[in-house]
Design a protein around this motif. Sequence first.
Motif, PDB file in Angstrom:
ATOM      1  N   PHE A  69      -0.756 -38.068 -17.468  1.00  0.00           N
ATOM      2  CA  PHE A  69      -0.728 -36.926 -16.554  1.00  0.00           C
ATOM      3  C   PHE A  69       0.636 -36.247 -16.480  1.00  0.00           C
ATOM      4  O   PHE A  69       0.726 -35.021 -16.645  1.00  0.00           O
ATOM      5  N   PRO A  70       1.738 -36.967 -16.263  1.00  0.00           N
ATOM      6  CA  PRO A  70       3.037 -36.281 -16.330  1.00  0.00           C
ATOM      7  C   PRO A  70       3.373 -35.802 -17.741  1.00  0.00           C
ATOM      8  O   PRO A  70       4.053 -34.777 -17.908  1.00  0.00           O
ATOM      9  N   PHE A  71       2.891 -36.527 -18.752  1.00  0.00           N
ATOM     10  CA  PHE A  71       3.094 -36.106 -20.143  1.00  0.00           C
ATOM     11  C   PHE A  71       2.428 -34.760 -20.386  1.00  0.00           C
ATOM     12  O   PHE A  71       3.004 -33.882 -21.048  1.00  0.00           O
ATOM     13  N   TRP A  72       1.233 -34.574 -19.862  1.00  0.00           N
ATOM     14  CA  TRP A  72       0.541 -33.287 -20.006  1.00  0.00           C
ATOM     15  C   TRP A  72       1.320 -32.168 -19.329  1.00  0.00           C
ATOM     16  O   TRP A  72       1.489 -31.092 -19.896  1.00  0.00           O
ATOM     17  N   ALA A  73       1.783 -32.426 -18.112  1.00  0.00           N
ATOM     18  CA  ALA A  73       2.519 -31.396 -17.375  1.00  0.00           C
ATOM     19  C   ALA A  73       3.756 -30.963 -18.164  1.00  0.00           C
ATOM     20  O   ALA A  73       4.016 -29.765 -18.321  1.00  0.00           O
ATOM     21  N   TRP A 152      -3.357 -34.296 -27.463  1.00  0.00           N
ATOM     22  CA  TRP A 152      -3.067 -33.746 -28.796  1.00  0.00           C
ATOM     23  C   TRP A 152      -2.511 -32.330 -28.688  1.00  0.00           C
ATOM     24  O   TRP A 152      -1.629 -31.933 -29.456  1.00  0.00           O
ATOM     25  N   MET A 153      -2.990 -31.561 -27.719  1.00  0.00           N
ATOM     26  CA  MET A 153      -2.461 -30.217 -27.490  1.00  0.00           C
ATOM     27  C   MET A 153      -0.987 -30.272 -27.102  1.00  0.00           C
ATOM     28  O   MET A 153      -0.208 -29.385 -27.459  1.00  0.00           O
ATOM     29  N   CYS A 154      -0.597 -31.299 -26.348  1.00  0.00           N
ATOM     30  CA  CYS A 154       0.799 -31.422 -25.937  1.00  0.00           C
ATOM     31  C   CYS A 154       1.713 -31.570 -27.144  1.00  0.00           C
ATOM     32  O   CYS A 154       2.829 -31.031 -27.152  1.00  0.00           O
ATOM     33  N   TRP A 155       1.251 -32.309 -28.148  1.00  0.00           N
ATOM     34  CA  TRP A 155       2.053 -32.409 -29.363  1.00  0.00           C
ATOM     35  C   TRP A 155       2.014 -31.094 -30.135  1.00  0.00           C
ATOM     36  O   TRP A 155       3.053 -30.594 -30.582  1.00  0.00           O
ATOM     37  N   ARG A 156       0.836 -30.522 -30.300  1.00  0.00           N
ATOM     38  CA  ARG A 156       0.705 -29.261 -31.024  1.00  0.00           C
ATOM     39  C   ARG A 156       1.564 -28.173 -30.396  1.00  0.00           C
ATOM     40  O   ARG A 156       2.140 -27.321 -31.082  1.00  0.00           O
ATOM     41  N   GLY A 157       1.661 -28.191 -29.078  1.00  0.00           N
ATOM     42  CA  GLY A 157       2.400 -27.142 -28.372  1.00  0.00           C
ATOM     43  C   GLY A 157       3.891 -27.174 -28.591  1.00  0.00           C
ATOM     44  O   GLY A 157       4.558 -26.144 -28.439  1.00  0.00           O
ATOM     45  N   VAL A 158       4.446 -28.342 -28.942  1.00  0.00           N
ATOM     46  CA  VAL A 158       5.900 -28.436 -29.137  1.00  0.00           C
ATOM     47  C   VAL A 158       6.293 -28.634 -30.591  1.00  0.00           C
ATOM     48  O   VAL A 158       7.458 -28.410 -30.949  1.00  0.00           O
ATOM     49  N   VAL A 174       3.946 -39.552 -31.018  1.00  0.00           N
ATOM     50  CA  VAL A 174       3.699 -40.987 -30.834  1.00  0.00           C
ATOM     51  C   VAL A 174       2.977 -41.246 -29.524  1.00  0.00           C
ATOM     52  O   VAL A 174       2.009 -42.020 -29.472  1.00  0.00           O
ATOM     53  N   PHE A 175       3.417 -40.580 -28.460  1.00  0.00           N
ATOM     54  CA  PHE A 175       2.815 -40.829 -27.147  1.00  0.00           C
ATOM     55  C   PHE A 175       1.389 -40.307 -27.093  1.00  0.00           C
ATOM     56  O   PHE A 175       0.514 -40.928 -26.477  1.00  0.00           O
ATOM     57  N   ALA A 176       1.131 -39.173 -27.735  1.00  0.00           N
ATOM     58  CA  ALA A 176      -0.239 -38.648 -27.789  1.00  0.00           C
ATOM     59  C   ALA A 176      -1.158 -39.637 -28.490  1.00  0.00           C
ATOM     60  O   ALA A 176      -2.293 -39.875 -28.046  1.00  0.00           O
ATOM     61  N   VAL A 177      -0.674 -40.215 -29.591  1.00  0.00           N
ATOM     62  CA  VAL A 177      -1.478 -41.207 -30.318  1.00  0.00           C
ATOM     63  C   VAL A 177      -1.736 -42.434 -29.445  1.00  0.00           C
ATOM     64  O   VAL A 177      -2.857 -42.969 -29.414  1.00  0.00           O
ATOM     65  N   LEU A 178      -0.726 -42.880 -28.703  1.00  0.00           N
ATOM     66  CA  LEU A 178      -0.887 -44.042 -27.826  1.00  0.00           C
ATOM     67  C   LEU A 178      -1.904 -43.757 -26.713  1.00  0.00           C
ATOM     68  O   LEU A 178      -2.694 -44.636 -26.342  1.00  0.00           O
ATOM     69  N   ILE A 179      -1.894 -42.546 -26.201  1.00  0.00           N
ATOM     70  CA  ILE A 179      -2.875 -42.175 -25.170  1.00  0.00           C
ATOM     71  C   ILE A 179      -4.277 -42.190 -25.754  1.00  0.00           C
ATOM     72  O   ILE A 179      -5.230 -42.685 -25.123  1.00  0.00           O
TER      73      ILE A 179
END
Length: 230
Positions: A69-73, A152-158, A174-179
Amino acid sequence: MTKRKKELLKEYIPGWSLPPLIAILAVNCLIYWGSSALTAGRYHYDFTTAFDRAVPLLPVFVWFYILAFPFWAAGYVLAARRGKDLFYRFVATDLTIHFICFICFILIPTTNIRPEIAGNTISEKILLLVYSLDGGSSPSNLFPSIHCYVSWMCWRGVAGSEKVPKWYQKFSLVFAVLIIISTQVLKQHYIVDAIAALVLVEVFWRFYQSGQRHNWVYRIFDRGKKNQTL
């Protein structure tokens, strides 16, 4: 608030990014809870496969699941640092996938059978809390996985952004994959839910990265003022 703090806030969260960010949050809540209400009492499909049954339950991954959740934000806010046009392409991708998720949740209601958990460790107790807050013994809205697609969008976005540090771009992947792994080993989602989520992101990310297919986002949030940037 000091002038310096205001400048930093404007740099990381430009004013033009707030309406689409708020809209994405509102749409997510309406789709997730709204579809659950609309499909309550209907037959829900279980897409469990032999692969899913072979995946072990690993409660310790609950920490990655809730830290999503904070990762998404952070990911969605940082995506705005790429500038208005690229961010609006990001927004177009997100809102399109949200709409597709809503259609899937309504047409193909899904559920799964959650495992019995003793609840002796902290991770197990937290996982039991997650289960209780997310449908209890009758989870729904599994296919596609919003948890997976937003991560996955969070990684794509940056990824590839000159205004986001390289270390964070690598961390984001890495964190997106772990999630995504956490959704599997916590039995929150099954493999088809994750695959569908990643396919949707990759397809629509590419769809909106060329041409002017994202112009509808400008019409909604910017009244056609396409030349404004950071």
